[in-house]
Motif scaffolding. Structure first.
Motif, PDB file in Angstrom:
ATOM      1  N   ARG A 442       0.826  -1.209   0.000  1.00 16.52           N
ATOM      2  CA  ARG A 442       0.000   0.000   0.000  1.00 16.52           C
ATOM      3  C   ARG A 442       0.860   1.258   0.000  1.00 16.52           C
ATOM      4  NH1 ARG A 442      -5.182   0.455   3.921  1.00 16.52           N
ATOM      5  NH2 ARG A 442      -6.339  -0.032   2.005  1.00 16.52           N
ATOM      6  N   THR A 443       1.990   1.248   0.730  1.00 14.19           N
ATOM      7  CA  THR A 443       2.876   2.425   0.706  1.00 14.19           C
ATOM      8  C   THR A 443       3.400   2.656  -0.699  1.00 14.19           C
ATOM      9  OG1 THR A 443       4.973   1.253   1.220  1.00 14.19           O
ATOM     10  CG2 THR A 443       3.622   1.986   3.089  1.00 14.19           C
ATOM     11  N   VAL A 446       0.620   4.148  -2.819  1.00  8.92           N
ATOM     12  CA  VAL A 446       0.512   5.587  -2.529  1.00  8.92           C
ATOM     13  C   VAL A 446       1.598   6.346  -3.267  1.00  8.92           C
ATOM     14  CG1 VAL A 446       0.777   7.318  -0.700  1.00  8.92           C
ATOM     15  CG2 VAL A 446      -0.647   5.295  -0.313  1.00  8.92           C
ATOM     16  N   TYR A 507      -0.071   1.977  10.312  1.00  9.42           N
ATOM     17  CA  TYR A 507      -0.065   2.548   8.960  1.00  9.42           C
ATOM     18  C   TYR A 507      -1.446   2.488   8.325  1.00  9.42           C
ATOM     19  CZ  TYR A 507       0.631   3.370   4.058  1.00  9.42           C
ATOM     20  OH  TYR A 507       0.501   3.891   2.791  1.00  9.42           O
ATOM     21  N   HIS A 508      -2.126   1.346   8.440  1.00  7.47           N
ATOM     22  CA  HIS A 508      -3.463   1.230   7.849  1.00  7.47           C
ATOM     23  C   HIS A 508      -4.411   2.262   8.475  1.00  7.47           C
ATOM     24  CE1 HIS A 508      -2.590  -2.173   5.357  1.00  7.47           C
ATOM     25  NE2 HIS A 508      -2.366  -3.014   6.364  1.00  7.47           N
ATOM     26  N   TYR A 511      -3.466   5.635   7.035  1.00  9.93           N
ATOM     27  CA  TYR A 511      -3.900   5.713   5.648  1.00  9.93           C
ATOM     28  C   TYR A 511      -5.385   6.073   5.572  1.00  9.93           C
ATOM     29  CZ  TYR A 511      -5.087   4.090   0.931  1.00  9.93           C
ATOM     30  OH  TYR A 511      -5.557   4.011  -0.369  1.00  9.93           O
ATOM     31  N   ASN A 535       4.706   8.494   4.618  1.00 17.44           N
ATOM     32  CA  ASN A 535       4.291   7.263   3.942  1.00 17.44           C
ATOM     33  C   ASN A 535       5.510   6.430   3.558  1.00 17.44           C
ATOM     34  OD1 ASN A 535       2.158   5.682   2.141  1.00 17.44           O
ATOM     35  ND2 ASN A 535       3.912   6.116   0.826  1.00 17.44           N
TER      36      ASN A 535
END
Length: 557
Positions: A442-443, A446, A507-508, A511, A535
């Motif tokens: 996911r990072t 992004v 982190y989730h 986000y 991020n």
């Protein structure tokens, strides 16, 4: 400001107080590194230290008075927003937003080096793990040691230690005789001996040996000759297969040591003579003994039996001395649950040589527990290849290398581990390895999205990372170096696994509350850019942590 930078600043403030006479200590009284930790509650600040309680008595004062003197110095820093003296003398420290946000820059500047340290520089550790007999595939318990041992090696290396990964092949003794007899029986189309080895792999190796040597007709050989033929060729094939299994599991050894060489080289005799020179060898009932009771063992041990053959313990003695002679400052030996009774005699032998034994000493033994596999709630007990046991290859076939390694290392090694094959092969957030790897992916997603919208890291204003979610993620990122140090010191790789799960969760959550890219009607702002830095810092630390576990950090899922 990183924890290391804050620690250094506290130490500098102490030195300043010593020089100006406000604290009555010498420089030698002050630890090289001042420990700072996260308070249990974020309301108490970003960091806390108990240094006042450690040094107050030496300074001839009480901890709170000592802390008040130090606090005056700390508050001179523009990076510190406020301090608070709590309880008996804890100093709680709150950084200003910009100083806290600077951690993102520090992480990205350090890259793969973030979290590493040099505490163990100059030390050589010989780490022996797996060491399965070359008589069959690595069973799932051995697979646990492969994952845990390799992760521990990576973590120790992250603290500057020179690690020698070593695998000990027990290729001397009765188990090799039984293995070669089992191969011979299968080659003749017979069942394995009662005390031999079964499973399809025995037939496969027997067939491979015969296929590689078409010139050999075993019916023309005596049983002794035929058995020796299979000993030489079958053990080598099994050895090669074990190596390949481990390589495929991302576990690579620096040394493959063969037990047989200890006996052929005279190392056993040399070790016995070394102990004899120390006055701990005696003869009794026609056998040679080592007086291990002088060093904490429950009874003395035979090393040369009355028939003249070396006891198994003689090999242990020679092997330990060999490791030390090869330059190991510390020897770490990882053993299965059924070896718990060996600890006393091994540590006694170590002390007989004049070394120290125990956690962090010259010789250290780690004992692990069993692994149970389940699928759909039912135990998995049989291997298609090995017959009565589940082996490493079965686990990898079911879940893949990443999931297998992560699942084997995420629990404390001294606890029995149950692995649900259905869960660890699933692509859901209930699967811990998927959850962590997805956070890293996911990072990267992004990143790609930010590039498409013109958000770059050209500018960084850390003071803009001022939301609660920003603070929580920064706080979690800051813990990583301490986790690495603890995992190395305590020999507990599972701490890194549990940490990356916490980081993935943070982190989730971040986000879901933070935007790195502008909305359709917005322009790119410095806040978007600052959050891109954060991020990417999260992605870097996730990758670093997974790397210490030998698990990949995918860019896409």
């Amino acid at each position: 400001m990183t924890p290391e930078e804050l620690s250094a600043f506290i130490r500098a403030s102490l030195s300043e107080s010593i020089v100006d006479g406000t604290i009555s200590l010498s420089e030698d009284d002050v630890p090289t590194e001042i420990k700072v930790e996260r308070p249990r509650s974020r309301e108490h600040g970003d960091w806390s230290t108990n240094i006042a309680m450690q040094l107050a008595k030496k300074a001839g004062t009480n901890p709170r008075a000592f802390a008040s003197i130090l606090v005056e110095k700390l508050e001179n820093s523009s990076d510190i927003a406020k301090t608070d003296i709590a309880g008996p003398g804890f100093i709680n420290i709150t950084l200003n937003v910009a100083a806290a946000g600077e951690l993102a820059r520090s992480i990205l500047d350090a890259g793969t080096e973030y979290g590493r340290n040099t505490a163990g520089r100059g030390e050589t550790v010989n780490l022996e793990f797996v060491s399965a007999n070359p008589t069959g595939p690595i069973h799932v318990g051995g697979a646990r040691w492969a994952a845990v041992g390799d992760s521990l090696a990576r973590i120790l290396e992250a603290t500057g230690v020179n690690v020698v990964r070593e695998y000990y092949f027990n290729d001397h003794g009765a188990q090799i005789d039984r293995f070669s007899k089992s191969l011979l029986a299968r080659a003749k189309g017979q069942e394995a001996p009662e005390d031999g080895y079964g499973g399809q792999y025995i037939a496969d190796i027997a067939n491979e040996v015969m296929g590689a040597h078409p010139e050999v007709n075993i019916s023309e050989l005596s049983d002794t000759e035929a058995q020796e033929f299979f000993r030489e060729n079958g053990v080598n094939l099994m050895f090669a297969e074990i190596k390949k299994e481990l390589d495929d599991f991302r576990v690579h050894f620096d040394v493959f040591f063969h037990e047989d060489t200890l006996h052929k080289s005279g190392a056993v005799s040399q070790a016995i003579e070394t102990l004899r020179s120390k006055g701990v060898i005696f003869e009794q009932d026609g056998a040679t003994w080592v007086r291990t009771t002088d060093f904490g063992d429950d009874k003395d041990r035979v090393i040369i039996k009355s028939d003249g053959d070396a006891a198994y313990f003689a090999g242990d003695i020679a092997y330990y001395l060999d490791k030390r002679n090869r330059g190991a400052d510390h020897v770490i030996l990882m053993l299965g649950a059924d070896h718990h009774g060996y600890i006393g005699r091994i540590y006694a032998m170590t002390r007989a040589f004049g070394d120290t034994a125990g956690k962090g000493e010259n010789h250290e033994i780690l004992i692990g527990q069993l692994v149970n596999l389940v699928r759909d709630g039912e135990p998995v007990r049989m291997s298609k290849r090995a017959g009565t046991i589940v082996v490493l290859g079965d686990l990898v076939d079911a879940a893949g290398v990443d999931a297998a390694r992560y699942s084997l290392v995420r629990a404390a090694m001294d606890t029995t581990l149950e692995i649900d094959l259905g869960l660890i092969s699933s692509r859901t957030n209930e699967n811990p390895v998927y959850y962590v790897q997805y956070a890293h992916a996911r990072t990267k997603s992004v990143d790609r999205n930010a590039a498409e919208h013109g958000v770059t890291r050209d500018v960084f204003d850390p003071s803009l990372l001022d939301s609660e979610a920003d603070g929580e993620l920064l706080a979690t990122l800051a813990k990583y170096p301490e986790i690495v140090s603890q995992a190395a010191q305590l020999r507990e790789p599972h701490r890194v696994a549990r940490y990356v799960e916490d980081l993935a969760s943070a982190y989730h959550a971040w986000y879901g509350k933070s935007r790195v890219t502008p909305r359709a009607d917005e322009k790119v702002t410095a806040t978007h850019q600052a959050r891109l830095w954060l991020n990417d810092a999260a992605g870097q630390v996730l990758a670093n942590g997974l790397g210490l576990l030998g698990v990949s950090a995918p860019d896409k899922m």
